[in-house]
Each structure stands twice: as structure tokens, then as C-alpha cells.
Motif scaffolding. Structure first.
Motif, PDB file in Angstrom:
ATOM      1  N   PHE A  66       0.875  -1.305  -0.056  1.00 35.57           N
ATOM      2  CA  PHE A  66       0.146   0.162  -0.077  1.00 35.57           C
ATOM      3  C   PHE A  66       0.767   1.279  -0.064  1.00 35.57           C
ATOM      4  N   TYR A  67       1.743   1.279   0.831  1.00 29.97           N
ATOM      5  CA  TYR A  67       2.922   2.397   0.831  1.00 29.97           C
ATOM      6  C   TYR A  67       3.654   2.455  -0.584  1.00 29.97           C
ATOM      7  N   ARG A  68       4.099   1.343  -1.073  1.00 28.32           N
ATOM      8  CA  ARG A  68       4.786   1.447  -2.343  1.00 28.32           C
ATOM      9  C   ARG A  68       3.851   2.213  -3.439  1.00 28.32           C
ATOM     10  N   MET A  78       5.050  16.174  -2.932  1.00 30.32           N
ATOM     11  CA  MET A  78       5.998  15.808  -2.132  1.00 30.32           C
ATOM     12  C   MET A  78       5.619  15.533  -0.599  1.00 30.32           C
ATOM     13  N   ALA A  79       4.521  16.453  -0.282  1.00 36.47           N
ATOM     14  CA  ALA A  79       4.149  16.285   1.077  1.00 36.47           C
ATOM     15  C   ALA A  79       3.452  15.114   1.468  1.00 36.47           C
ATOM     16  N   ASN A  80       2.722  14.219   0.604  1.00 38.46           N
ATOM     17  CA  ASN A  80       2.103  12.997   0.636  1.00 38.46           C
ATOM     18  C   ASN A  80       3.052  12.169   0.521  1.00 38.46           C
ATOM     19  N   GLU A  81       3.964  12.349  -0.421  1.00 42.99           N
ATOM     20  CA  GLU A  81       4.961  11.193  -0.819  1.00 42.99           C
ATOM     21  C   GLU A  81       5.865  11.085   0.248  1.00 42.99           C
ATOM     22  N   MET A  82       6.247  12.209   0.980  1.00 40.57           N
ATOM     23  CA  MET A  82       6.792  12.002   2.195  1.00 40.57           C
ATOM     24  C   MET A  82       6.205  11.012   3.321  1.00 40.57           C
ATOM     25  N   HIS A  83       5.094  10.991   3.424  1.00 39.38           N
ATOM     26  CA  HIS A  83       4.238  10.138   4.475  1.00 39.38           C
ATOM     27  C   HIS A  83       4.644   8.649   3.895  1.00 39.38           C
ATOM     28  N   ALA A  84       4.413   8.457   2.596  1.00 39.41           N
ATOM     29  CA  ALA A  84       4.599   7.067   2.045  1.00 39.41           C
ATOM     30  C   ALA A  84       6.053   6.743   2.252  1.00 39.41           C
ATOM     31  N   ARG A  85       7.076   7.427   2.257  1.00 36.12           N
ATOM     32  CA  ARG A  85       8.388   6.754   2.184  1.00 36.12           C
ATOM     33  C   ARG A  85       8.671   6.648   3.757  1.00 36.12           C
ATOM     34  N   ARG A 100      15.237   9.053   0.909  1.00 34.18           N
ATOM     35  CA  ARG A 100      14.416   9.675   0.047  1.00 34.18           C
ATOM     36  C   ARG A 100      13.349  10.407   0.921  1.00 34.18           C
ATOM     37  N   PHE A 101      12.899  10.239   2.103  1.00 34.39           N
ATOM     38  CA  PHE A 101      12.120  10.760   2.958  1.00 34.39           C
ATOM     39  C   PHE A 101      12.834  12.219   3.210  1.00 34.39           C
ATOM     40  N   ASN A 102      14.211  12.141   3.648  1.00 34.52           N
ATOM     41  CA  ASN A 102      14.800  13.255   4.051  1.00 34.52           C
ATOM     42  C   ASN A 102      15.145  14.232   2.889  1.00 34.52           C
TER      43      ASN A 102
END
Length: 545
Positions: free
Chosen positions: A281-283, A295-302, A323-325
Motif C-alpha cells: 500500500f505504501y509502495r 512531495m508532502a504526501n509522498e513523504m508520508h509514504a516514504r 528519500r524521505f529526508n
């Protein structure tokens, strides 16, 4: 996060773009009418829009470009939608439709995570709506403002706007609008952490959408309901709701809301310690959001992938953390100073909450571990804390000294900077003498000078450079990318690193902290990390080459 999604339409996109291209070449009523006939046939417009041959070309352009922006937004092509919306806006100024165009642009830039532009358009929109006295329109623009503050991680500010919007919508007696506002209120109270308020707002919104026969929007309200349930630690019920909502979102083709729901499902599973089940699901969320530039929501996924993979695939987990950082740094760099503080506070709160949850879980896990091991871990933690504390104090002292001398330092090297600017401009001219036309060369030279001057003054980011160039961030990004092939932030980073290399090579009297300041870094560790990422070695290692 936000669930402010358009309806996904099923118009033949290729036909639409072909007709739009024909109108661009020949802006006449006949070409416009063919395009609007297609939109009406696909039920994108409520009624058929037609023009006679006497309509002025600018009037035609304003309508075609506005509806092109609406259509492209519905297809989740946000950058292209912004381009057409900004082309339409000057032609609609002072006319019917200006408010709609402003509101659309505000929503588009929320999707592009450009909250500065979004707020500018939304406030102009609200001013027009307030002047008109139309409570329905006022409630719409207030909702957009609430969404912007949510995107900028200021839910308490968003609360003020959504409560005013709910007051206005009661006067307007518009149940469709009310359902949207109730959904936004649920999102806001979830972000604040008051899920006891969030849940009834989501439930009321869901029931209202069902009564109105809005099946697609009812699915979004289910996802909002799941958020509140996760906040109330009812992970099983949240999972059950999301298992119903996610296939519907996938079937609808609503990729953005699907990704956000995936993030929520990942969290619901992760909180139940079902890490392996959370990964796909995260992937999926990360892939969709990266492609869309959210970027904001992708950060939560990473972040979710990092936590889900850590116990089984630590190397992959570290890649997700990197990637999160990178995403967090990008958000910091592209935000204004005020937005930076807002993001920082939100991220800090998020980490703190996760750390507290981790601490509670850790207590259960180590309950059976021998006292000797516990003592060893405690001593190790204390040692790490002591080292980090010393490092923090040392950095604080360095920053204090730099702050005291920063004016003198910048003035001392102002003339050096002017000489360096000229040298870099000449270097760029030699590198691409035949590739650039005079207009592009002038644009690039001006951009380089602006960036170098901003570096000397201690702060440089893409938004500030765009404003100094008299352009929107979107326009500046498009122009710079077409001229250099680089995104603005990558181009700025390259210039900062070239300046750092030049100073290291030619000015041994400067220490690393001073070079960091002259390259517009506020502290040495950030500068060192950026330099190592760019050159593969730290500044100290570079000097010793």
C-alpha cells in the motif's frame, strides 16, 4: 492529508488536446464550438456552450483557456492546468468568471504544493466573493483557504476558515457544498488531533453525499472517516472501511485520492504490527505521488515504507529514509521562512508522536530482557545523548560567533562576490555559446546574477528568485528548465556548490563555517551534507585532496 479532488471524467483526451491545438492555431468561434461540443458530449459541462462568429478572439480565448484548465485539472495534469488558468485570468479580469478562475488556480497550486501562489489566488478570490455577498461563493473560497492552510500544516488556522465557511453555507442552503465543507472539517480536526470531532463531521458528510447520490464523493468521505478512526486507535474498523474504499477509488481512476487512501491503509496495518502487509500500500502510494509531484504526501509514504521495511529489509528501509529526508529538505528549501517554521513544527510533532508510540512498544518488547542488557542500553543512550549535546552546544557557539561577524564577513567578500559573479557568467557564456539565443542568454545571465546576489545576502530559494525575475514560480520553473535542462532547485544547488568549491580552492583563510555562510547555509552540518552529496566528499576531505 487533503482530499480535495475533482471528478475524474472520461472524455477522449486525445480528441480534446487535438481540438485545443486547432483553436490555439486559429482562435475562431467554429474551433471553440467543436471543443465545447466534445466537453458537453462527455458531460463535462452542464449545458452546451456555443459562440457566434461576432465574439471577439480574446473572449473566446478566455473561455477556452479557462475550460482547458478545468479539464486538465480533472485529468490531474496540474502543471498544464496552471498554465492555461494563468493565461485565462488576465482576460477574465473584471468579468464574470474571474472568481471561478482564481479559485481554480488556488486549488491547482495546492495540488502542486505551491502554497504561496495558492494563497495569493485564494485571497483574491475571497475578496471578490465577499464583495458580491454571495454566501455560496464565499463558502467555496473560504474552503479553499482552509485547504491551503491544511497543506501548509497549519490546521488551527484552517479551522477558522472552515467554521466561517460552514456558517456561510447554511445561508446558501447548498447541500452539495455543505458535504464538501463537512469533509474538510473532518480533515482539519483530524490534523489538529481532535478525532472525536473529526469522526462525526466525516459521518455527516458521508451520509449527505449518499442522500445526494454522489457515489464517487461518498467514497472520499469513507476515507476521511478512516482517518478519524485511526486517530481514535480503532485500526480494525479503519482497515475495513479502506478495504471497501480503495478498490472503488482505483476503479474511478482517482489516482491522487487512491494514493492518500493507500497511505492510510498502510498506517492502519502498521499500527497493528502487520508491516509486511503495509508495504504494497505504501509502495503504490509512493509511486503515484512521486509521479504527480506531491512531495508532502509522498513523504508520508516514504516514512511508512521505512518503518514497514526496517525489520525485514534494512537496506531498502535506509533508501526510503534517504528519500524521505530529500523530500523534507526540498519542502524546506522551497518554502518561505514562515512556511519553513510551520513545516518544521509539524514534522517535529509528527516525529515526537511516532517516537512516543515507539517508546511504548519498546517497553513491551524489552520487558523480558535481562537487567544487565537494559543497563548497557541505558548507558549507551546516555553516552550518545552526551555526545549529541556537546555537538549541539559546539554548533550553537559557532553559529553565535558567525551571527556576530556575519555582516562584516559578507561586506568583506562583497567585492569578491561581484568578481566571482562575472567569472561565472563568462564561464556559462563559454560553455553554451551557440546553444542559446539572445533572449535565453539574457534570461540565464539575469538568473545567475540574482542567485549569486541572494547567496551573499544569506538566503536563496526558487520562489525568491522567481519573484526577483518578475515571474511566477511555475513560469520561472518552465523557462529555466527549457533553457538549462535543470529544475530551479537543482540549478541553485549547483551554483552554491560551485561557489563553495571556488572558495575552498582560492581562499584558505576562510574556515568551513564561514564558507557555509557565504553559500547561504545557516549552519555547517547542513552545508557539509549538501557538499558531500554533490561532490562525494566533505569540505574537509576536499581540502585534503
Amino acid at each position: 492529508m487533503l482530499l480535495l479532488m475533482p471528478c475524474v471524467v472520461h472524455a477522449a483526451e486525445g480528441d480534446f488536446m487535438r481540438l485545443l491545438g486547432q483553436f490555439e492555431k486559429t482562435p475562431r468561434a467554429a474551433e471553440a464550438n467543436r471543443l465545447f461540443a466534445l466537453l458537453h458530449e462527455e458531460e463535462f459541462t452542464d449545458s452546451l456552450i456555443r459562440f457566434d462568429g461576432s465574439v471577439h478572439a480574446d473572449s473566446l480565448r478566455s473561455q477556452v483557456w479557462y475550460w482547458a484548465a478545468e479539464y486538465l485539472y480533472s485529468r490531474q495534469q496540474y502543471k498544464e492546468a496552471a498554465e492555461y488558468g494563468e493565461k485565462a485570468l488576465p482576460l477574465l479580469k473584471g468579468k464574470t468568471g474571474e472568481s471561478d478562475c482564481l479559485n481554480l488556480l488556488a486549488v491547482i497550486f495546492i495540488r502542486l504544493t505551491d502554497y504561496t501562489s495558492a494563497a495569493r489566488y485564494a485571497k483574491l478570490c475571497y475578496a471578490l466573493d465577499e464583495k458580491s455577498g454571495d454566501p455560496d461563493m464565499m463558502s467555496s473560497s473560504l474552503n479553499t483557504l482552509a485547504a491551503i492552510y491544511m497543506g501548509a500544516n497549519q490546521p488551527k488556522e484552517a479551522e477558522k476558515y472552515i467554521l466561517k465557511a460552514l456558517e456561510a453555507v447554511e445561508k446558501a442552503a447548498n447541500p452539495s457544498r455543505k458535504a464538501v465543507l463537512l469533509g474538510m472539517a473532518s480533515e482539519i480536526y483530524h490534523a489538529i488531533g481532535d478525532d472525536k470531532k473529526s469522526l462525526p463531521y466525516a459521518e455527516e458528510s458521508y451520509q449527505l453525499e449518499k442522500q445526494l447520490g454522489h457515489a464517487d464523493k461518498a467514497v472520499l468521505r469513507l476515507s476521511q472517516k478512516a482517518s478519524a478512526l485511526i486517530g481514535l486507535h480503532d485500526y480494525k474498523q479503519a482497515e475495513q472501511i479502506l478495504r471497501s474504499a480503495i478498490p472503488q477509488l482505483r476503479a474511478m481512476g482517482d489516482q491522487h485520492s487512491l494514493a492518500i487512501a493507500d497511505n492510510k491503509m498502510g498506517m492502519a496495518l502498521l499500527c497493528q504490527k502487520r508491516e509486511t502487509e503495509a508495504v504494497p500500500f505504501y509502495r503504490e502510494a509512493a509511486q503515484i505521488l512521486q509521479k504527480m509531484g506531491d512531495m508532502a504526501n509522498e513523504m508520508h509514504a516514504r516514512r511508512g515504507l521505512y518503518e514497514s521495511l526496517w525489520n525485514t529489509q534494512p537496506d531498502s528501509a535506509k533508501m526510503e529514509l534517504n528519500r524521505f529526508n530529500d523530500l523534507k529538505d526540498s519542502l524546506y528549501t522551497n518554502a518561505s521562512a514562515e512556511s519553513l517554521a510551520r513545516y518544521s513544527a509539524e514534522f517535529d510533532n509528527d516525529w515526537l508522536q511516532k517516537e512516543r508510540e515507539a517508546e511504548r512498544s519498546a517497553k513491551h518488547r524489552i520487558a523480558g530482557i535481562a537487567i544487565g542488557v537494559i543497563l548497557l542500553l541505558t548507558l549507551l543512550a546516555a553516552a550518545i545523548w552526551w555526545v549529541m549535546s556537546r555537538r549541539h552546544k559546539r554548533q550553537a557557539k559557532i553559529n553565535e560567533q558567525l551571527t556576530a561577524n556575519i555582516g562584516e564577513l559578507r561586506e568583506k567578500y562583497r567585492q569578491l562576490s561581484l568578481e566571482y559573479n562575472q567569472a561565472m557568467a563568462e564561464q556559462h557564456a563559454q560553455e553554451q555559446p551557440e546553444q542559446l539565443n539572445p533572449a535565453d542568454r539574457e534570461f540565464l545571465d539575469k538568473t545567475i546574477n540574482q542567485i549569486n546576489n541572494m547567496m551573499l545576502n544569506g538566503q536563496v530559494d526558487a520562489d525568491s528568485v522567481a519573484k526577483a525575475m518578475g515571474m511566477s514560480l511555475y513560469q520561472f520553473r518552465q523557462r529555466l528548465t527549457s533553457v538549462t535542462g535543470e529544475k530551479p532547485q537543482d540549478f541553485i544547488t549547483t551554483m552554491r556548490m560551485k561557489r563553495a568549491q571556488h572558495l575552498l580552492d582560492h581562499h584558505p583563510e576562510l574556515n568551513i563555517a564561514e564558507i557555509a555562510v557565504l553559500c547561504a547555509y545557516n549552519d555547517t552540518p547542513n552545508f557539509t551534507r549538501a557538499f558531500k552529496k554533490f561532490y562525494g566528499k566533505t569540505p574537509t576531505q576536499y581540502i585534503g585532496k
